[in-house]
Enzyme design. Structure first.
Site, PDB file in Angstrom:
ATOM      1  N   TYR A  70     -14.607  -4.742   2.588  1.00 48.86           N
ATOM      2  CA  TYR A  70     -13.585  -5.590   2.544  1.00 48.86           C
ATOM      3  C   TYR A  70     -12.765  -6.382   3.610  1.00 48.86           C
ATOM      4  O   TYR A  70     -13.565  -6.802   5.017  1.00 48.86           O
ATOM      5  CB  TYR A  70     -11.986  -4.054   3.234  1.00 48.86           C
ATOM      6  CG  TYR A  70     -10.935  -4.356   2.960  1.00 48.86           C
ATOM      7  CD1 TYR A  70      -9.457  -4.678   1.915  1.00 48.86           C
ATOM      8  CD2 TYR A  70      -9.633  -5.485   3.562  1.00 48.86           C
ATOM      9  CE1 TYR A  70      -8.876  -4.965   1.544  1.00 48.86           C
ATOM     10  CE2 TYR A  70      -8.685  -5.490   3.546  1.00 48.86           C
ATOM     11  CZ  TYR A  70      -8.139  -5.310   2.456  1.00 48.86           C
ATOM     12  OH  TYR A  70      -7.395  -6.135   2.498  1.00 48.86           O
ATOM     13  N   TYR A 101       0.617  -1.561   0.039  1.00 54.34           N
ATOM     14  CA  TYR A 101       0.090  -0.106   0.181  1.00 54.34           C
ATOM     15  C   TYR A 101       0.386   1.303   0.012  1.00 54.34           C
ATOM     16  O   TYR A 101       0.693   2.094   0.564  1.00 54.34           O
ATOM     17  CB  TYR A 101      -1.018  -0.120   1.444  1.00 54.34           C
ATOM     18  CG  TYR A 101      -2.004  -0.668   0.547  1.00 54.34           C
ATOM     19  CD1 TYR A 101      -2.805  -0.029   0.360  1.00 54.34           C
ATOM     20  CD2 TYR A 101      -2.403  -2.091   0.927  1.00 54.34           C
ATOM     21  CE1 TYR A 101      -4.228  -1.382   0.726  1.00 54.34           C
ATOM     22  CE2 TYR A 101      -3.104  -3.069   0.913  1.00 54.34           C
ATOM     23  CZ  TYR A 101      -4.437  -2.440   0.436  1.00 54.34           C
ATOM     24  OH  TYR A 101      -5.000  -3.692   1.141  1.00 54.34           O
ATOM     25  N   ASP A 105     -16.893 -11.827   8.770  1.00 58.57           N
ATOM     26  CA  ASP A 105     -15.769 -12.046   9.144  1.00 58.57           C
ATOM     27  C   ASP A 105     -14.978 -10.777  10.126  1.00 58.57           C
ATOM     28  O   ASP A 105     -15.268 -10.229   9.787  1.00 58.57           O
ATOM     29  CB  ASP A 105     -15.380 -11.319   7.412  1.00 58.57           C
ATOM     30  CG  ASP A 105     -13.894 -11.147   7.611  1.00 58.57           C
ATOM     31  OD1 ASP A 105     -13.127 -11.255   8.377  1.00 58.57           O
ATOM     32  OD2 ASP A 105     -13.338 -10.609   6.303  1.00 58.57           O
ATOM     33  N   LYS A 128      -5.129 -11.544  12.613  1.00 58.94           N
ATOM     34  CA  LYS A 128      -5.251 -10.196  12.997  1.00 58.94           C
ATOM     35  C   LYS A 128      -4.389 -10.236  14.781  1.00 58.94           C
ATOM     36  O   LYS A 128      -4.082 -11.091  15.541  1.00 58.94           O
ATOM     37  CB  LYS A 128      -6.237  -8.958  13.119  1.00 58.94           C
ATOM     38  CG  LYS A 128      -6.052  -8.056  11.641  1.00 58.94           C
ATOM     39  CD  LYS A 128      -6.888  -7.111  11.563  1.00 58.94           C
ATOM     40  CE  LYS A 128      -6.867  -6.354  10.088  1.00 58.94           C
ATOM     41  NZ  LYS A 128      -5.401  -6.408   9.598  1.00 58.94           N
TER      42      LYS A 128
HETATM   43  N1  PMP Z   1     -10.861  -9.196   6.766  1.00 59.26           N
HETATM   44  C1  PMP Z   1     -10.756  -7.917   7.511  1.00 59.26           C
HETATM   45  C2  PMP Z   1     -12.329  -7.540   7.761  1.00 59.26           C
HETATM   46  C3  PMP Z   1     -10.437  -7.250   7.384  1.00 59.26           C
HETATM   47  O1  PMP Z   1     -10.125  -5.970   8.585  1.00 59.26           O
HETATM   48  C4  PMP Z   1      -8.649  -7.323   6.807  1.00 59.26           C
HETATM   49  C5  PMP Z   1      -6.910  -6.916   7.146  1.00 59.26           C
HETATM   50  N2  PMP Z   1      -7.508  -5.332   7.435  1.00 59.26           N
HETATM   51  C6  PMP Z   1      -8.607  -9.209   6.181  1.00 59.26           C
HETATM   52  C7  PMP Z   1      -9.834  -9.662   6.274  1.00 59.26           C
HETATM   53  C8  PMP Z   1      -7.303  -8.943   5.360  1.00 59.26           C
HETATM   54  O2  PMP Z   1      -6.982  -9.347   6.340  1.00 59.26           O
HETATM   55  P1  PMP Z   1      -5.040  -9.703   6.165  1.00 59.26           P
HETATM   56  O3  PMP Z   1      -4.633  -8.371   5.633  1.00 59.26           O
HETATM   57  O4  PMP Z   1      -4.704 -10.464   7.128  1.00 59.26           O
HETATM   58  O5  PMP Z   1      -5.063 -10.777   4.984  1.00 59.26           O
END
Ligand code: PMP
Length: 444
Positions: A156, A17, A248, A277
């Site tokens: 996202y 990014y 998610d 995370k």
């Molecule tokens: N799902 C959500 C809701 C996220 O916020 C993120 C990352 N910001 C992801 C999936 C993707 O996770 P990663 O960056 O560990 O691939």
């Protein structure tokens, strides 16, 4: 001559990014402790966004570090098909104990995007396995089957192709748009658009394999909050049409929204949940996709073709699993719960305090999140305010990384009162400057 870490970086590293033509050289971070990061010049920064929302208990936490050190001398990695190991089993047992009720099996992967890929693939194959089975040579679609996926606009879910396909068709996916698979998209449920959502579900419900959603908080899409009631109604309707529900919770999991999982704000439970995370306390990459017994059972067959053909080299890495177990020890201590509540109260208080300011729009808080829009012309991820705020905050010893003009603070749970006050002081000064700039610009 000794080159600085920043200039060595410049020669060999491609950052995520990042527009390398116009960026500031990166700061070289040499260590971290609590909510603070230290650079190679000895300056410290309050990590006010938990290093991309991963860190829960502070950097280099001794309880997690010691667990890792012990495990590294016992078993660092092993293939996870023929073999299993205690850290993976124990973590699955403990996760199933704190997840919303209904989950039965834990599937491991490497990060948030892979946790989402796994979930989507599980849901698609669930329906193929349950209806026609898989036919070699005719891999597309199940006649009369479920071949649509429902997602929310502004979502996202990650940067891999499946995850991008169920994400917003915005700036992050622009270059890949024609390579993404089609999904049915609806806006986040609010009282005003419920009828439209009901119609979409009535029209396509029986063709839908799954619905993927970030419960209550769309994070990378702009820290957008939306109410539980509409989502619950939507989930209820989808469930009655038999659609699999995929929450998610990669970002919202492990206390970020004030409850262990945002799904706890809802009556309707998901069939599949994605975690990453904060799972390891932000120490190592690990993804989890947990599923109900019903989902798992659809893959049980004498026919080996109905197996779930998905796996990564580092599936259930023992080091990542012990980091997650150690993080969970810390999470379940009463002090951690108190910190989450304390941060929540302060974030809500600060949101209320700034909400009437001229330079602020949509001040909001949920659990440990504070967010608002800087009221400065257009909105969006490419708004220049974001980078300017990051640079100004770094000069004050604070790390913030707004999403365009959406400014937010999502700190590790160990952040002290003083550190949080320092973040608020910076934000207020930034808003003061913004308002005096506007006053200068506006004709009297
Ligand atoms: N799902 C959500 C809701 C996220 O916020 C993120 C990352 N910001 C992801 C999936 C993707 O996770 P990663 O960056 O560990 O691939």
């Amino acid at each position: 001559m000794n080159q600085s870490l920043s200039s060595r970086d410049e020669q060999v590293i491609w950052h995520p990014y990042t527009q390398h033509l116009r960026r500031e050289p990166p700061l070289a971070i040499v260590r971290g402790t609590g909510a603070r990061l230290f650079d190679d010049k000895g300056r410290s920064y309050i990590d006010a966004i938990s290093s991309w929302w991963v860190n829960l208990h502070g950097h280099a936490h001794p309880h997690i570090a010691e667990a890792l050190g012990r495990q590294a001398l016992i078993l660092e990695q092993v293939i996870f098909t023929s073999f299993t190991h205690e850290p993976a089993i124990l973590l699955a047992e403990r996760l199933l104990g704190i997840l919303p009720p209904g989950f039965a099996k834990v599937f491991y992967s490497d990060n948030g995007s892979t946790a989402v890929e796994v979930a989507i693939k599980m849901a698609i194959q669930f329906w193929k396995n349950r209806t026609t089975g898989l036919t070699n040579g005719s891999p597309t679609g199940t006649p009369g089957g479920r071949n649509k996926i429902l997602a929310l606009s502004h979502a996202y879910h990650g940067d891999t192709f499946g995850a991008m396909s169920v994400s917003d068709r915005g700036i992050f996916t622009l270059a890949f748009r024609e390579y993404l698979f089609d999904v049915v998209t609806v806006d986040c449920p609010h009282p005003e658009n419920m009828e439209k959502i009901r119609n979409t579900i009535r029209q396509h419900g029986r063709e839908m394999a799954c619905f993927i959603y970030e419960p209550l908080l769309q994070a990378a899409g702009g820290m957008r909050l939306y109410p539980a009631e509409g989502l619950d109604e939507m989930l209820r309707m989808l469930r009655s049409e038999g659609v699999l529900l995929i929450a998610d919770e990669v970002m919202t999991g492990f206390g970020r929204t004030g409850k262990w999982f945002a799904s706890e704000y809802l009556q309707e439970r998901p069939d599949i949940i994605c975690l990453s995370k904060g799972l390891t306390g932000g120490t190592l990459a690990l993804g989890v996709t947990a599923a109900t017994q019903q989902v798992f059972d659809a893959f049980l067959s004498e026919d080996r073709q109905l197996s779930f053909f998905h796996g990564h080299s580092f599936t259930a890495n023992p080091l990542a699993c012990v980091a997650a177990l150690a993080s969970m020890d810390l999470l379940l201590q009463p002090g951690c719960r108190e910190s989450i509540d304390r941060i929540g109260r302060r974030q809500a208080g600060f949101a209320a305090q700034i909400s009437d300011r001229r330079s602020v729009r949509g001040a909001r808080a949920l659990g440990t999140l504070l967010a608002f829009e800087l009221n400065d012309g257009a909105d969006g991820y490419l708004h220049s305010a974001g980078q300017a705020i990051t640079a100004a905050a770094l000069r004050q010893g604070i790390y913030l990384r707004p999403l365009g003009n959406t400014v937010y603070c999502l700190p590790p749970y160990c952040i002290t009162e003083e550190e949080l006050s320092a973040v608020y002081r910076f934000l207020e000064e930034m808003l003061d400057k913004q308002e005096s700039k506007e006053a200068m610009a506006s004709p009297v």
